[in-house]
Design a protein around this motif. Structure first.
Motif, PDB file in Angstrom:
ATOM      1  N   TRP A 392       0.828  -1.210   0.000  1.00 53.05           N
ATOM      2  CA  TRP A 392       0.000   0.000   0.000  1.00 53.05           C
ATOM      3  C   TRP A 392       0.863   1.261   0.000  1.00 53.05           C
ATOM      4  N   VAL A 393       1.933   1.263   0.797  1.00 50.93           N
ATOM      5  CA  VAL A 393       2.782   2.455   0.907  1.00 50.93           C
ATOM      6  C   VAL A 393       3.443   2.770  -0.434  1.00 50.93           C
ATOM      7  N   VAL A 394       3.927   1.740  -1.111  1.00 51.67           N
ATOM      8  CA  VAL A 394       4.573   1.943  -2.416  1.00 51.67           C
ATOM      9  C   VAL A 394       3.559   2.446  -3.430  1.00 51.67           C
ATOM     10  N   ASP A 395       2.377   1.812  -3.443  1.00 52.11           N
ATOM     11  CA  ASP A 395       1.349   2.143  -4.426  1.00 52.11           C
ATOM     12  C   ASP A 395       0.765   3.532  -4.203  1.00 52.11           C
ATOM     13  N   ARG A 396       0.482   3.872  -2.974  1.00 47.67           N
ATOM     14  CA  ARG A 396      -0.260   5.102  -2.681  1.00 47.67           C
ATOM     15  C   ARG A 396       0.611   6.281  -2.245  1.00 47.67           C
ATOM     16  N   VAL A 397       1.870   6.013  -1.894  1.00 45.23           N
ATOM     17  CA  VAL A 397       2.732   7.097  -1.401  1.00 45.23           C
ATOM     18  C   VAL A 397       3.982   7.263  -2.267  1.00 45.23           C
ATOM     19  N   VAL A 398       4.724   6.168  -2.461  1.00 50.52           N
ATOM     20  CA  VAL A 398       6.015   6.270  -3.152  1.00 50.52           C
ATOM     21  C   VAL A 398       5.846   6.691  -4.607  1.00 50.52           C
ATOM     22  N   PHE A 399       4.994   5.999  -5.370  1.00 53.35           N
ATOM     23  CA  PHE A 399       4.824   6.327  -6.782  1.00 53.35           C
ATOM     24  C   PHE A 399       4.281   7.747  -7.005  1.00 53.35           C
ATOM     25  N   PRO A 400       3.235   8.183  -6.277  1.00 56.34           N
ATOM     26  CA  PRO A 400       2.790   9.570  -6.446  1.00 56.34           C
ATOM     27  C   PRO A 400       3.858  10.597  -6.070  1.00 56.34           C
ATOM     28  N   THR A 401       4.664  10.284  -5.038  1.00 57.63           N
ATOM     29  CA  THR A 401       5.688  11.234  -4.596  1.00 57.63           C
ATOM     30  C   THR A 401       6.782  11.402  -5.644  1.00 57.63           C
ATOM     31  N   ILE A 402       7.281  10.269  -6.206  1.00 52.98           N
ATOM     32  CA  ILE A 402       8.332  10.389  -7.229  1.00 52.98           C
ATOM     33  C   ILE A 402       7.775  10.980  -8.525  1.00 52.98           C
ATOM     34  N   THR A 403       6.463  10.974  -8.673  1.00 48.98           N
ATOM     35  CA  THR A 403       5.834  11.627  -9.823  1.00 48.98           C
ATOM     36  C   THR A 403       5.799  13.130  -9.645  1.00 48.98           C
ATOM     37  N   LEU A 404       5.465  13.582  -8.452  1.00 47.12           N
ATOM     38  CA  LEU A 404       5.193  15.005  -8.212  1.00 47.12           C
ATOM     39  C   LEU A 404       6.442  15.828  -7.907  1.00 47.12           C
ATOM     40  N   VAL A 405       7.372  15.282  -7.125  1.00 47.37           N
ATOM     41  CA  VAL A 405       8.486  16.080  -6.597  1.00 47.37           C
ATOM     42  C   VAL A 405       9.454  16.580  -7.683  1.00 47.37           C
ATOM     43  N   PRO A 406       9.960  15.732  -8.607  1.00 46.31           N
ATOM     44  CA  PRO A 406      10.952  16.214  -9.583  1.00 46.31           C
ATOM     45  C   PRO A 406      10.496  17.390 -10.443  1.00 46.31           C
ATOM     46  N   PRO A 407       9.289  17.366 -11.060  1.00 46.70           N
ATOM     47  CA  PRO A 407       8.896  18.531 -11.870  1.00 46.70           C
ATOM     48  C   PRO A 407       8.711  19.803 -11.057  1.00 46.70           C
ATOM     49  N   VAL A 408       8.247  19.667  -9.827  1.00 45.07           N
ATOM     50  CA  VAL A 408       8.083  20.859  -8.971  1.00 45.07           C
ATOM     51  C   VAL A 408       9.454  21.443  -8.634  1.00 45.07           C
ATOM     52  N   LEU A 409      10.446  20.576  -8.384  1.00 44.79           N
ATOM     53  CA  LEU A 409      11.805  21.064  -8.112  1.00 44.79           C
ATOM     54  C   LEU A 409      12.390  21.785  -9.322  1.00 44.79           C
ATOM     55  N   VAL A 410      12.159  21.237 -10.516  1.00 43.45           N
ATOM     56  CA  VAL A 410      12.634  21.899 -11.743  1.00 43.45           C
ATOM     57  C   VAL A 410      11.977  23.257 -11.888  1.00 43.45           C
ATOM     58  N   ALA A 411      10.663  23.308 -11.680  1.00 43.91           N
ATOM     59  CA  ALA A 411       9.941  24.581 -11.779  1.00 43.91           C
ATOM     60  C   ALA A 411      10.402  25.570 -10.708  1.00 43.91           C
ATOM     61  N   PHE A 412      10.796  25.058  -9.538  1.00 37.64           N
ATOM     62  CA  PHE A 412      11.312  25.924  -8.469  1.00 37.64           C
ATOM     63  C   PHE A 412      12.623  26.583  -8.894  1.00 37.64           C
ATOM     64  N   CYS A 413      13.446  25.845  -9.637  1.00 31.95           N
ATOM     65  CA  CYS A 413      14.770  26.345 -10.033  1.00 31.95           C
ATOM     66  C   CYS A 413      14.721  27.267 -11.246  1.00 31.95           C
ATOM     67  N   THR A 414      13.742  27.069 -12.155  1.00 35.07           N
ATOM     68  CA  THR A 414      13.698  27.893 -13.370  1.00 35.07           C
ATOM     69  C   THR A 414      12.270  28.046 -13.871  1.00 35.07           C
ATOM     70  N   HIS A 415      12.011  29.213 -14.470  1.00 34.32           N
ATOM     71  CA  HIS A 415      10.729  29.411 -15.154  1.00 34.32           C
ATOM     72  C   HIS A 415      10.970  29.795 -16.615  1.00 34.32           C
ATOM     73  N   ASP A 416      12.111  29.391 -17.143  1.00 31.64           N
ATOM     74  CA  ASP A 416      12.430  29.639 -18.544  1.00 31.64           C
ATOM     75  C   ASP A 416      11.648  28.642 -19.404  1.00 31.64           C
ATOM     76  N   LEU A 417      10.441  29.029 -19.789  1.00 33.00           N
ATOM     77  CA  LEU A 417       9.536  28.112 -20.467  1.00 33.00           C
ATOM     78  C   LEU A 417      10.054  27.694 -21.839  1.00 33.00           C
ATOM     79  N   GLU A 418      10.672  28.636 -22.561  1.00 35.16           N
ATOM     80  CA  GLU A 418      11.157  28.304 -23.905  1.00 35.16           C
ATOM     81  C   GLU A 418      12.213  27.193 -23.834  1.00 35.16           C
ATOM     82  N   SER A 419      13.116  27.290 -22.857  1.00 33.03           N
ATOM     83  CA  SER A 419      14.138  26.254 -22.708  1.00 33.03           C
ATOM     84  C   SER A 419      13.544  24.927 -22.245  1.00 33.03           C
ATOM     85  N   LEU A 420      12.584  24.978 -21.318  1.00 32.25           N
ATOM     86  CA  LEU A 420      11.938  23.755 -20.838  1.00 32.25           C
ATOM     87  C   LEU A 420      11.239  23.026 -21.972  1.00 32.25           C
ATOM     88  N   VAL A 421      10.486  23.778 -22.782  1.00 33.91           N
ATOM     89  CA  VAL A 421       9.783  23.179 -23.918  1.00 33.91           C
ATOM     90  C   VAL A 421      10.789  22.664 -24.939  1.00 33.91           C
TER      91      VAL A 421
END
Length: 495
Positions: A392-421
């Protein structure tokens, strides 16, 4: 989930399918295209846009052919299973059943095509919605399947990072303009992240506050199952087309009144890297083709309709980008084109300014949870083992967390949309749009010949049926990868 055979869904006419495909392709990438056009020069941009549109159409036909081949294999397996069941039922029968058995054996020794001609439905009809993950598992080996999911996951991470940056960036631009008592987003003023937004708060602080609010509001959806409803699709599509139409008309009016400020260069090769990534990202649809194509009621002229769709999309991208680069100066075009219309000298009506300035907030916010859930499900499929279940922990916590955290960290570091795209399109986009379709069609053709004989004709085969085109697509993908990487390395070394 990407690896499943899913429900076909409610059927719709070919022309409704054409509209759905248009809506899928024309999205966030279109809003970053005007700046990329202005940076690379109008002639280079036009040539690259047409060529990349052609390449995307070619690989779209590759995926359609692979879908038909996958349907044929599934249909034939069902026919074989049905035949075995009938044989089992008749195994206790009389001697006359031996004659029936002999006829089955003779039918099995005949080429499959001849069985098909004796009244059974066309094997290559696309009726089952076979997702790309399932096609990869049918036509690739284990390494190929893992590489497929890796590419999809990287692309979806890029998608989420773009969405996570675009919404707070738009909110920052609009609200900081209000906080500074300026009438809209001033194009002539070059803001730094350290400039004041309102009171003691800096622009970067406002951006990160909005990012935190965005994550807290939409992030929890990653932990549940969510899908976009029909009415929400209609609403977001309507808002998108109103926004695009208003921007094109306003730009044309300004140019017609002699207020056009743009004098774009003919060519500037330094801007080609980002333009390439933006264009690839803006033509992305291959990963969603099974959901779009399978429910089309009549697939008789499918390739022609898809070609018409690409012509219309090319015309639209050209119209949007050319009106933009001749209406606004290149250095005043913003990463998110809608923000150029959040100015009093461009739009006098405050309601229209706010609608266009905040348009990405509404449309992207509805897409973010859908993409996040899709990414989470792909992670689950990648690590799934036959017959196994996740704790349950892997299914409901680990997978959603590794999905959400990396893109938010990238967005925290830069908002250069042209480069991201640009980076998302140039790397993961190249894999999904070129490499995967080319290998899919190559292996599905080999499997089809082995299973059904060399005389078998796939009714949905690509017009680019020669192996040369598969090699050309792969060579182009490799060239693009090398070019973009070399360009990034050279740009960084200059800094």
């Amino acid at each position: 989930m990407a690896g499943e055979i899913t429900e076909t869904g409610e059927l719709y006419s070919p022309y409704v399918g054409l509209v759905y495909m248009f809506n899928l392709i024309v999205g966030t990438g279109a809003l970053t295209m005007p700046k990329a056009f202005a940076t690379a020069g109008w002639l280079v941009s036009l040539i690259l846009l047409v060529f990349l549109g052609f390449m995307s159409f070619m690989t779209t036909t590759f995926v359609m052919e692979a879908m038909a081949a996958a349907n044929a294999q599934l249909r034939w397996k069902r026919m074989e299973n049905h035949k075995e069941e009938e044989e089992d039922d008749s195994s206790t029968g009389s001697d006359s059943d031996v004659l029936i058995q002999d006829s089955y054996e003779r039918a099995e020794k005949r080429p499959i095509l001849s069985v098909q001609r004796r009244g059974s439905p066309n094997l290559f009809e696309i009726t089952d919605r076979v997702e790309m993950g399932q096609m990869a598992s049918m036509f690739f080996n284990k390494v190929g399947v893992n590489l497929f999911y890796f590419c999809i996951i990287i692309y979806l991470y890029g998608d989420l990072a773009i969405y996570a940056a675009a919404v707070p960036f738009s909110l920052m631009q609009v609200t900081c303009a209000i906080g500074n008592d300026s009438c809209g987003v001033e194009a002539d003023t070059k803001y730094n992240d350290t400039d004041r937004c309102w009171g003691p708060l800096r622009r970067v602080d406002a951006y990160r506050i909005y990012l935190a609010v965005f994550t807290l509001l939409l992030g929890p959806f990653t932990f549940f199952d969510v899908q976009k409803t029909k009415y929400l699709q209609i609403l977001t599509s309507l808002m998108r087309w109103i926004a695009f139409a208003v921007m094109i008309v306003l730009a044309l009016v300004r140019i017609a009144h002699g207020h056009g400020e743009g004098h774009p260069p003919l060519a500037d090769l330094s801007g080609v890297r980002n333009l390439f990534g933006v264009c690839v990202y803006s033509f992305m649809c291959q990963h969603s083709l099974p959901s779009l194509i399978t429910p089309v009621s009549s697939k008789r002229h499918l390739t022609r309709l898809v070609f018409l769709d690409y012509v219309l999309i090319l015309a639209f991208y050209g119209l949007l980008s050319f009106t933009a680069i001749f209406c606004f100066r290149g250095d005043s075009l913003m990463d998110m084109y809608t923000l150029n219309f959040a100015r009093c000298d461009v739009v006098g009506l405050a309601a229209v300014r706010f609608f266009l300035g905040l348009f990405p907030v509404f449309t992207i916010s509805t897409n973010f949870p859908i993409i996040a859930v899709t990414l989470r499900n792909n992670w689950k499929t990648l690590f799934h083992r036959e017959g196994g279940t996740y704790p349950w922990v892997v299914d409901r916590v680990v997978f959603p967390t590794i999905t959400l955290v990396p893109p938010v960290l990238v967005a925290f570091c830069t908002h250069d949309l042209e480069s991201l795209v640009g980076i998302t399109g140039a790397y993961a986009g190249t894999g999904i749009q070129y490499v995967i379709p080319a290998f899919l069609v190559y292996h599905c053709r080999k499997d089809t010949q082995l299973a059904f004989g060399y005389g078998t004709v796939n009714k949905h085969r690509s017009p680019f049926r020669h192996t040369f085109w598969v090699g050309f697509v792969l060579l182009w993908a490799l060239s693009c990868f090398i070019f973009v990487t070399a360009n990034i390395v050279l740009s960084e070394s200059k800094l």
